[in-house]
Design a protein around this motif. Structure first.
Motif, short mmCIF file in Angstrom:
data_model
loop_
_atom_site.label_atom_id
_atom_site.label_comp_id
_atom_site.label_asym_id
_atom_site.label_seq_id
_atom_site.Cartn_x
_atom_site.Cartn_y
_atom_site.Cartn_z
N ASP A 445 0.84 -1.19 0.00
CA ASP A 445 0.00 0.00 0.00
C ASP A 445 0.88 1.25 0.00
O ASP A 445 1.66 1.46 0.93
N PRO A 446 0.76 2.11 -1.00
CA PRO A 446 1.60 3.33 -1.02
C PRO A 446 1.04 4.47 -0.17
O PRO A 446 1.64 5.55 -0.13
N GLY A 447 -0.07 4.26 0.53
CA GLY A 447 -0.76 5.36 1.19
C GLY A 447 -0.30 5.67 2.59
O GLY A 447 -1.05 6.29 3.35
N TRP A 448 0.88 5.25 2.98
CA TRP A 448 1.39 5.58 4.31
C TRP A 448 2.89 5.88 4.23
O TRP A 448 3.59 5.45 3.32
N ASP A 449 3.35 6.67 5.20
CA ASP A 449 4.77 7.02 5.29
C ASP A 449 5.46 6.31 6.44
O ASP A 449 6.65 6.01 6.36
N THR A 450 4.71 6.07 7.52
CA THR A 450 5.26 5.40 8.70
C THR A 450 4.26 4.36 9.17
O THR A 450 3.05 4.63 9.20
N ALA A 451 4.78 3.19 9.54
CA ALA A 451 3.91 2.13 10.06
C ALA A 451 4.36 1.76 11.47
O ALA A 451 5.56 1.54 11.72
N LEU A 452 3.39 1.72 12.37
CA LEU A 452 3.62 1.25 13.73
C LEU A 452 2.86 -0.07 13.88
O LEU A 452 1.63 -0.09 13.81
N VAL A 453 3.59 -1.17 14.07
CA VAL A 453 2.97 -2.50 14.14
C VAL A 453 3.01 -2.99 15.58
O VAL A 453 4.03 -2.87 16.26
N ALA A 474 10.29 -3.86 6.61
CA ALA A 474 11.49 -3.03 6.55
C ALA A 474 11.98 -2.86 5.12
O ALA A 474 12.68 -1.89 4.83
N ASP A 475 11.63 -3.78 4.24
CA ASP A 475 12.08 -3.69 2.85
C ASP A 475 11.25 -2.72 2.01
O ASP A 475 11.53 -2.55 0.83
N THR A 476 10.24 -2.10 2.61
CA THR A 476 9.44 -1.13 1.86
C THR A 476 10.19 0.19 1.65
O THR A 476 9.74 1.03 0.87
N GLY A 477 11.30 0.38 2.37
CA GLY A 477 12.03 1.65 2.27
C GLY A 477 11.37 2.78 3.03
O GLY A 477 11.76 3.94 2.87
N ARG A 478 10.37 2.44 3.85
CA ARG A 478 9.70 3.45 4.65
C ARG A 478 9.94 3.18 6.14
O ARG A 478 10.52 2.17 6.51
N THR A 479 9.51 4.10 6.98
CA THR A 479 9.78 4.00 8.42
C THR A 479 8.81 3.02 9.05
O THR A 479 7.58 3.20 8.97
N VAL A 480 9.35 1.98 9.66
CA VAL A 480 8.54 0.97 10.33
C VAL A 480 9.15 0.71 11.70
O VAL A 480 10.37 0.53 11.83
N LEU A 481 8.32 0.70 12.73
CA LEU A 481 8.76 0.33 14.06
C LEU A 481 7.69 -0.51 14.72
O LEU A 481 6.52 -0.49 14.29
N ALA A 482 8.09 -1.28 15.74
CA ALA A 482 7.19 -2.30 16.26
C ALA A 482 7.17 -2.30 17.78
O ALA A 482 8.13 -1.90 18.44
N VAL A 483 6.04 -2.78 18.31
CA VAL A 483 5.93 -3.12 19.72
C VAL A 483 5.47 -4.57 19.76
O VAL A 483 4.32 -4.88 19.45
N VAL A 484 6.40 -5.45 20.10
CA VAL A 484 6.15 -6.89 20.10
C VAL A 484 6.51 -7.44 21.46
O VAL A 484 7.62 -7.16 21.98
N LEU A 485 5.61 -8.18 22.06
CA LEU A 485 5.85 -8.73 23.39
C LEU A 485 7.11 -9.59 23.40
O LEU A 485 7.26 -10.52 22.61
N GLY A 486 8.05 -9.24 24.30
CA GLY A 486 9.27 -10.03 24.45
C GLY A 486 10.40 -9.65 23.51
O GLY A 486 11.45 -10.30 23.54
N VAL A 487 10.21 -8.63 22.68
CA VAL A 487 11.25 -8.25 21.73
C VAL A 487 11.54 -6.75 21.90
O VAL A 487 10.62 -5.94 21.90
N THR A 488 12.80 -6.40 22.04
CA THR A 488 13.18 -4.99 22.10
C THR A 488 14.45 -4.76 21.29
O THR A 488 15.26 -5.67 21.11
N GLY A 489 14.58 -3.55 20.83
CA GLY A 489 15.79 -3.16 20.14
C GLY A 489 15.92 -3.77 18.76
O GLY A 489 14.94 -3.96 18.03
N VAL A 490 17.15 -4.09 18.40
CA VAL A 490 17.45 -4.70 17.11
C VAL A 490 17.50 -6.20 17.33
O VAL A 490 18.39 -6.72 18.00
N ASP A 491 16.54 -6.91 16.76
CA ASP A 491 16.39 -8.34 17.03
C ASP A 491 16.37 -9.12 15.73
O ASP A 491 15.78 -8.67 14.74
#
Length: 783
Positions: A445-453, A474-491
């Motif tokens: 979907d091209p309709g977003w600039d940043t995704a928070l999952v 992450a391969d979309t070339g856009r800003t993506v960040l996540a909140v995933v139970l049990g995962v922090t940082g660069v994983d």
């Protein structure tokens, strides 16, 4: 040697003499930099020089300095002429040269071919701890000196000796020294360390100002004499990357993975906290410097160094103080144009205004952002933003998509991001297969600039298919960040096969805080900041004469307030108009003053609480005749004590009243502020701030960022709008005054009336101090 001889009041002939053995090292360029600054301070505007045709190197010194050089050939010599007024080009040349010099000195410190660790008789356990956990790249020799380190000398490639004399006898070589000992011991080692080839010394121990006769200043002077850089004293150590391998000389026992961030802090306590957070988050670090008491190497040096490092994509700094804030702002702006800088600034809430009132952290954020520096509210949030900026592309716009497996988390995230996107797109997929499909659809979907999952797996078991689908975003070339139970940082679970990463955070709040800073930086990068302001018709030479005459009568450390006439003359040197006033104590004197100044006039109280308050009876305006003037004086004097004077001033054109202030802050250095007179600024704190030197974009932001700014753009009674351009010009001139007068302690223009016909100050208060702040541009060794 460099000199100039004045041939006309504003022209001087310049000449250089550099020994043959020292030519080609840039000394001529540095001498010209200092000579030009000294000449400008004394009213010289143009340099002329006669150069032999064969001396092409000298001609290049002038042209490479960024000046426009006019040449003509006459009688066998080349006559050169150029204006030495600082331009953007000449400033760029000076700053570029400074950056290369600072970077080279840090490179010799952080890219050693050999490391020596020295333990003395005091605090030897610090050196022992570093030596125990020392990590060096292949081929880097290690020498351990001191009885406390003798048991560690069994490692292949490590030489352990009793003292530095034995290290010299064994032919040891090192560029980096890490030492701990009594102050006198440390200084006594420097000659031997220099003989080993050491270019940088990390001092882990302290006590330099506790031991009689041995101060931190003594240490710095001794290090400088031997051509070294100093990290510390009381440093936690340094860590960097050399040839793709780790070099770690830290008081920290655990490994830190390599990565695209550079970190800086000062005290060992802060360094230990920072390393604990780094370890927990898995953030990779390229370079980490702890400056301790910051006698020499500072955060400015790290910024200069990482400018040339292609591996660093973001810088995080924990700044307990700024040292030289003028240089920090200048260097940070240059670095931030390429690499984001996130900082926690110590004592942020201690920033005080010109009246000593606390201004708070918002002022720090605003002034730092003008230089491209993002201010985080904690070490954790600094590291979170640095992590996002280092591993994800900058947000291309404000469109935010929220993808969540939980309705409640989605609602929470949507509420938090509304400051950036009032109507974020929310997609909810509770089941794992639906979440995989939703992530795949989101990627296309091209309709977003940043995704928070947001992924909260049931029973805490993460579905590998879901994690792979989220990582693929992450391969979309856009800003993506996540909140995933049990995962922090660069994983690894959120790392795509291509190596692209989706940074993970413990909570929605932490993720949104990092995203907010990243979006702020992206907006700053896209903005046109303009060129450095350079007002015409300024006379800094005459201004310095006025200042010197005033300061000559007071002792060092004292402050003095200028008279109204002195303040008006000083501001006039920079083209800032202040209407003249007369202080009177009787009606007859008021009539004389009105005739001298010209009708109509204003009558003002000289009592502070009444001075600008027409609503309290302290001001009477537009008095056009003697009878009205006598009554106005009577009324104003009735509001104050009988022995207090009143002011008579020629009426300025009606307009919007503004307050322009400048002062020297202990944390930020020189600060300039703008607000509208009255309740907007006094009660609501509606003011904007900047740190000179200013660019045209900074000046425009000072005006347009006021919440009450619409008043400056609204038509007046005659249908014309106030001359905002004149206000911006006045701000630029005040900034130029702040830059040119290092002894300025406080300047208040109360108020500045902005009318359709221009901007004029009705009253000026100027306080000078017989102290000198660090120069912001000219380079000089400290110590």
């Amino acid at each position: 040697m460099a000199r100039y001889d004045r041939v006309e009041p504003d022209r001087a002939e310049v000449a250089f003499n550099v020994a043959d053995t020292l030519q080609g090292r840039g000394l001529g360029s540095v001498l010209l930099e200092h000579l030009s600054a000294a000449a400008r301070e004394r009213g010289v505007r143009t340099f002329v020089a006669d150069v032999l045709p064969g001396n092409a190197r000298m001609i290049r010194v002038f042209t490479d300095a960024g000046y426009e050089v006019a040449q003509r050939y006459e009688d066998g010599v080349i006559s050169l002429e150029f204006h030495i007024t600082a331009t953007q080009a000449s400033r760029d040349v000076v700053e570029s040269r400074e950056q290369r010099t600072d970077s080279d000195s840090m490179r010799s410190l952080l890219s050693p071919e050999g490391v020596v660790v020295v333990a003395g008789g005091v605090e030897a356990e610090l050196a022992l701890d570093v030596a125990t956990h020392l990590t060096v790249p292949d081929g880097v020799a290690v020498t351990l000196v001191g009885g406390a380190l003798a048991d560690l000398g069994t490692t292949e490639g490590t030489l352990a000796v009793a003292d530095l004399a034995a290290a010299r006898a064994a032919g040891a070589r090192a560029q980096l020294a890490v030492v701990s000992g009594a102050p006198a011991e440390v200084i006594s080692w420097l000659d031997d360390l220099a003989a080993l080839g050491v270019r940088g010394v990390v001092v882990l121990s302290g006590r330099f100002d506790d031991e009689a006769g041995t101060s931190q200043r003594d240490l710095l002077a001794a290090v400088r004499e031997r051509g070294m850089r100093l990290v510390g004293p009381r440093s936690f150590g340094v860590m960097t990357e050399v040839g793709g391998q780790r070099l770690a000389a830290l008081l920290w026992p655990q490994e830190v993975p390599l990565g695209p961030t550079a970190l800086f802090c000062q005290s060992p306590a802060a360094a230990q906290q920072l390393m604990t957070l780094v370890r927990a988050s898995g953030v990779g670090v390229d370079t980490f410097v702890t400056a301790g008491h910051r006698a020499d190497v500072s955060g400015n040096d790290l910024l200069q160094y990482v400018t040339d490092d292609p591996h660093v994509r973001a810088v995080g700094m924990y700044l307990e103080s700024l040292g030289n804030p003028r240089k920090f702002a200048r260097v940070a702006r240059r670095v931030s144009a390429r690499i984001p800088v996130v900082a926690v600034v110590g004592a942020s809430y201690g920033v005080a205004g010109p009246d000593g009132d606390a201004l708070g952290r918002a002022v720090v954020e605003e002034t730092m952002l003008a230089a491209g520096v993002l201010v985080a509210d904690s070490m954790r949030s600094m590291l979170g933003a640095t992590q996002l900026l280092a591993h994800a592309p900058l947000p291309r716009g404000n469109r935010i998509a929220v993808l969540s497996s939980s309705v409640s988390l989605a609602d929470l995230a949507a509420a938090h991001v509304q400051a950036m996107d009032r109507d974020p797109e929310v997609r909810i997929a509770p089941r794992a297969p639906d979440l995989v499909a939703a992530a795949t659809a989101l990627a296309g979907d091209p309709g977003w600039d940043t995704a928070l999952v947001l992924y909260q797996p049931p029973l805490r078991e993460r579905d590998p298919a879901v994690m792979a689908a989220l990582a693929a975003l992450a391969d979309t070339g856009r800003t993506v960040l996540a909140v995933v139970l049990g995962v922090t940082g660069v994983d690894p679970e959120l790392t795509a096969p291509s190596g692209a990463v989706v940074p993970a955070y413990e909570s929605v709040e932490e993720a949104v805080a990092a995203l907010t800073l990243a979006a702020t930086y992206a907006h700053w990068r896209r903005a046109d900041h303009g060129a450095l302001v350079s007002p015409d018709d300024v006379d800094p030479r005459r201004a310095r004469t006025i200042v010197d005459d005033v300061l000559g009568a007071i002792a060092p450390g004292e402050e003095v307030a200028l008279t109204a006439a002195q303040a008006r003359d000083l501001l006039g040197c920079f083209g800032v108009e202040v209407l003249p006033t007369r202080e009177v104590r009787s009606a007859p004197a008021a009539l004389v003053a009105a005739r001298e100044l010209g009708w109509p006039v204003a009558v003002k109280s000289t009592v502070g609480r009444l001075r600008h308050r027409a609503d309290l009876g302290g001001v009477r305006l537009d008095i056009s005749g003697p009878i009205d003037l006598v009554e106005a004086v009577r009324q104003v004097r009735g509001r104050q004590s009988e022995d207090a004077a009143v002011e008579i001033q020629h009426m300025a054109p009606l307009g919007v009243a503004c307050v322009v202030r400048a002062w020297e802050d202990t944390l930020l250095g020189p600060v300039l502020s703008l607000g509208l007179s009255g309740d907007a600024s006094e009660l609501l704190g509606d003011a904007t701030y900047a740190v000179p030197p200013l660019r045209t974009g900074d000046v425009h932001r000072l005006v347009t960022s006021l919440r009450a700014a619409p008043r400056l753009f609204a038509p007046q009674q005659d249908g014309r709008v106030p001359d905002v351009a004149a206000l911006e010009d006045l701000l630029a001139r005040v900034a130029a005054l702040v830059e040119a007068i290092p002894s300025l302690r406080r300047l208040d223009l109360l108020p500045v009336l902005v009318s359709p016909s221009g901007a004029v100050a009705l009253r000026a208060e100027v306080v000078l101090a017989a102290t000198v702040r660090p120069d912001g541009s000219r380079r000089a060794l400290r110590g």
